[in-house]
Design an enzyme around this catalytic site. Structure first.
Site, PDB file in Angstrom:
ATOM      1  N   SER A 166     -17.450  32.238 -36.321  1.00  0.00           N
ATOM      2  CA  SER A 166     -16.701  30.800 -36.508  1.00  0.00           C
ATOM      3  C   SER A 166     -16.132  30.728 -37.720  1.00  0.00           C
ATOM      4  O   SER A 166     -16.585  31.659 -38.723  1.00  0.00           O
ATOM      5  CB  SER A 166     -17.983  29.828 -36.030  1.00  0.00           C
ATOM      6  OG  SER A 166     -17.624  28.671 -36.695  1.00  0.00           O
ATOM      7  N   TYR A 179     -25.836  25.567 -38.681  1.00  0.00           N
ATOM      8  CA  TYR A 179     -24.994  26.440 -38.041  1.00  0.00           C
ATOM      9  C   TYR A 179     -24.030  27.416 -38.784  1.00  0.00           C
ATOM     10  O   TYR A 179     -23.735  28.442 -38.340  1.00  0.00           O
ATOM     11  CB  TYR A 179     -23.915  25.436 -37.119  1.00  0.00           C
ATOM     12  CG  TYR A 179     -22.771  26.004 -36.260  1.00  0.00           C
ATOM     13  CD1 TYR A 179     -23.366  26.638 -35.003  1.00  0.00           C
ATOM     14  CD2 TYR A 179     -21.393  25.715 -36.400  1.00  0.00           C
ATOM     15  CE1 TYR A 179     -22.379  27.077 -34.328  1.00  0.00           C
ATOM     16  CE2 TYR A 179     -20.647  26.104 -35.488  1.00  0.00           C
ATOM     17  CZ  TYR A 179     -20.932  26.817 -34.576  1.00  0.00           C
ATOM     18  OH  TYR A 179     -19.930  27.623 -33.411  1.00  0.00           O
TER      19      TYR A 179
HETATM   20  P1  NAD Z   1     -19.818  25.799 -24.721  1.00  0.00           P
HETATM   21  O1  NAD Z   1     -21.110  24.927 -24.936  1.00  0.00           O
HETATM   22  O2  NAD Z   1     -18.893  25.389 -23.817  1.00  0.00           O
HETATM   23  O3  NAD Z   1     -21.044  27.081 -24.033  1.00  0.00           O
HETATM   24  C1  NAD Z   1     -22.223  27.417 -24.548  1.00  0.00           C
HETATM   25  C2  NAD Z   1     -22.557  28.522 -23.796  1.00  0.00           C
HETATM   26  O4  NAD Z   1     -23.721  29.024 -24.166  1.00  0.00           O
HETATM   27  C3  NAD Z   1     -23.207  28.076 -22.323  1.00  0.00           C
HETATM   28  O5  NAD Z   1     -22.686  29.077 -21.349  1.00  0.00           O
HETATM   29  C4  NAD Z   1     -24.613  27.805 -22.380  1.00  0.00           C
HETATM   30  O6  NAD Z   1     -25.546  28.022 -21.215  1.00  0.00           O
HETATM   31  C5  NAD Z   1     -25.072  29.070 -23.410  1.00  0.00           C
HETATM   32  N1  NAD Z   1     -26.186  29.026 -24.062  1.00  0.00           N
HETATM   33  C6  NAD Z   1     -26.648  28.151 -24.693  1.00  0.00           C
HETATM   34  N2  NAD Z   1     -28.067  28.336 -25.253  1.00  0.00           N
HETATM   35  C7  NAD Z   1     -28.365  29.480 -24.475  1.00  0.00           C
HETATM   36  C8  NAD Z   1     -29.456  30.522 -24.498  1.00  0.00           C
HETATM   37  N3  NAD Z   1     -30.446  30.087 -25.186  1.00  0.00           N
HETATM   38  N4  NAD Z   1     -29.379  31.490 -23.537  1.00  0.00           N
HETATM   39  C9  NAD Z   1     -28.390  31.736 -22.882  1.00  0.00           C
HETATM   40  N5  NAD Z   1     -27.124  31.031 -23.036  1.00  0.00           N
HETATM   41  C10 NAD Z   1     -27.303  30.086 -23.881  1.00  0.00           C
HETATM   42  O7  NAD Z   1     -19.779  26.496 -25.937  1.00  0.00           O
HETATM   43  P2  NAD Z   1     -18.231  27.075 -26.419  1.00  0.00           P
HETATM   44  O8  NAD Z   1     -17.674  26.000 -27.344  1.00  0.00           O
HETATM   45  O9  NAD Z   1     -17.625  27.498 -25.470  1.00  0.00           O
HETATM   46  O10 NAD Z   1     -18.721  28.050 -27.624  1.00  0.00           O
HETATM   47  C11 NAD Z   1     -18.932  29.468 -27.271  1.00  0.00           C
HETATM   48  C12 NAD Z   1     -19.093  30.232 -28.481  1.00  0.00           C
HETATM   49  O11 NAD Z   1     -18.211  30.194 -29.371  1.00  0.00           O
HETATM   50  C13 NAD Z   1     -20.478  29.643 -29.263  1.00  0.00           C
HETATM   51  O12 NAD Z   1     -21.073  30.729 -29.800  1.00  0.00           O
HETATM   52  C14 NAD Z   1     -19.923  28.773 -30.321  1.00  0.00           C
HETATM   53  O13 NAD Z   1     -20.714  28.742 -31.560  1.00  0.00           O
HETATM   54  C15 NAD Z   1     -18.629  29.489 -30.842  1.00  0.00           C
HETATM   55  N6  NAD Z   1     -17.619  28.705 -31.253  1.00  0.00           N
HETATM   56  C16 NAD Z   1     -16.995  27.473 -30.544  1.00  0.00           C
HETATM   57  C17 NAD Z   1     -15.834  27.075 -31.235  1.00  0.00           C
HETATM   58  C18 NAD Z   1     -15.220  25.522 -30.700  1.00  0.00           C
HETATM   59  O14 NAD Z   1     -14.597  25.140 -31.368  1.00  0.00           O
HETATM   60  N7  NAD Z   1     -15.768  25.131 -29.499  1.00  0.00           N
HETATM   61  C19 NAD Z   1     -15.619  27.459 -32.490  1.00  0.00           C
HETATM   62  C20 NAD Z   1     -16.174  28.587 -33.091  1.00  0.00           C
HETATM   63  C21 NAD Z   1     -17.172  29.184 -32.472  1.00  0.00           C
END
Ligand code: NAD
Length: 283
Positions: A166, A179
């Site tokens: 991130s 985070y």
């Molecule tokens: P999201 O909330 O849409 O999805 C999160 C996923 O993680 C879901 O499938 C959930 O079931 C799974 N998950 C959570 N805890 C879990 C566990 N203990 N075991 C197995 N699965 C688990 O999230 P997103 O926004 O699509 O994020 C995906 C990744 O990208 C994450 O690592 C997040 O930190 C990272 N990220 C997101 C952004 C953003 O702007 N949304 C930016 C940078 C990084």
């Protein structure tokens, strides 16, 4: 899904943790559209099944497996199912991750009068369990599935792990120290694992998405009437391209990194996909 370009992943097995979520769900769809057999590992069978069904309806091959990336037994069980249904893993996307309100401060800056204000979560109120949750989910949740699935990849041509970091990993964002620290650890671990696995042919890289609207952050970014929150305005002002990213905009980098032909000598890097957020000093 419309792919930016094609990569041949026929006969490859891809495991996508967090694959029921918004960003990694799009990645799972793209890998399947390139011919990979995709296993969606995430919390909740229903969400995993829904994504697998969507992929199958588009002509791909997928399976959804309710898995907790913090529970070694749960990961092992998922691995056994994948070995039986698809065979050994070639591609692992460590996408499960996220933040927790208990690892988050209310305000950006600490002021003297905040010390005994019970309405605020200050730095001094951060909850050990909340911080633990965030570190474990992002860091251990990347390490444990890597331990399990990298065993399949030893000396396997084209084997690769992609972690999801991130913007916080470069410079911490205000309010979210846990985070930010946990994602910095994910980037650091990516470098460590790339070096450690370099003699057995497993490339390990990371992607660092900038700001994308997803279920986790929607409430932080928009008011109930759909207008941007002050934090959202700050983000857009700090993103030279002046907008949020779309999940599909991660796919080109993903396909580049999974393709041995395209990126066979790229190892241990973390690629920002951020509309120049990380390049901008604010001036
Ligand atoms: P999201 O909330 O849409 O999805 C999160 C996923 O993680 C879901 O499938 C959930 O079931 C799974 N998950 C959570 N805890 C879990 C566990 N203990 N075991 C197995 N699965 C688990 O999230 P997103 O926004 O699509 O994020 C995906 C990744 O990208 C994450 O690592 C997040 O930190 C990272 N990220 C997101 C952004 C953003 O702007 N949304 C930016 C940078 C990084």
């Amino acid at each position: 899904m419309k792919l930016p370009f094609n990569v041949d992943l026929k006969n490859k097995v891809a495991v996508v943790t967090g694959g029921s979520g918004i960003l990694c769900g799009a990645m799972a769809e793209a890998l399947a559209a390139c011919g990979a057999k995709v296993a969606i590992l995430a919390l909740g069978q229903e969400g995993c099944d829904a994504k697998a069904e969507q992929i199958k309806a588009a002509g791909g091959t997928a399976i959804g497996i309710n898995t907790n990336v913090l529970d070694k037994e749960s990961i092992k069980r998922a691995h056994e199912i994948i070995l039986k249904e698809f065979g050994p893993c070639d591609i692992l996307i460590n996408g499960a991750g996220g933040n927790h309100p208990k690892g988050t401060t209310t305000n950006e800056y600490f002021l003297p009068e905040d010390l005994n204000n019970e309405e605020l979560i200050t730095f001094f109120d951060l909850d050990q369990e909340g911080v633990n949750f965030v570190f474990n989910l992002n860091f251990l949740g990347t390490l444990l599935p890597s331990q399990e699935f990298a065993k399949d990849m030893i000396n396997k041509e084209g084997a690769t792990i992609i972690n999801i970091s991130s913007m916080n990993a470069y410079t911490p964002l205000t309010k979210i120290p846990a985070y930010s620290g946990a994602k910095a650890a994910v980037t650091n671990f990516t470098q460590w694992l790339a070096v450690h696995m370099s003699k057995v042919g497993i490339r390990v890289n990371a992607m660092a998405p900038g700001f994308f609207i997803t279920a986790q952050n929607e409430k932080l970014l928009f008011n109930e009437d759909g207008s941007p929150t002050p934090r959202s305005e700050k983000i857009l002002n700090s993103t030279p391209m002046g907008r949020f990213g779309e999940a599909e905009e991660l796919i080109g980098t993903l396909l580049y990194l999974v393709s041995n032909e395209a990126s066979g000598f790229v190892n241990g890097v973390c690629i920002p996909i951020d509309g120049a957020f990380s390049a901008y000093s604010g001036v």
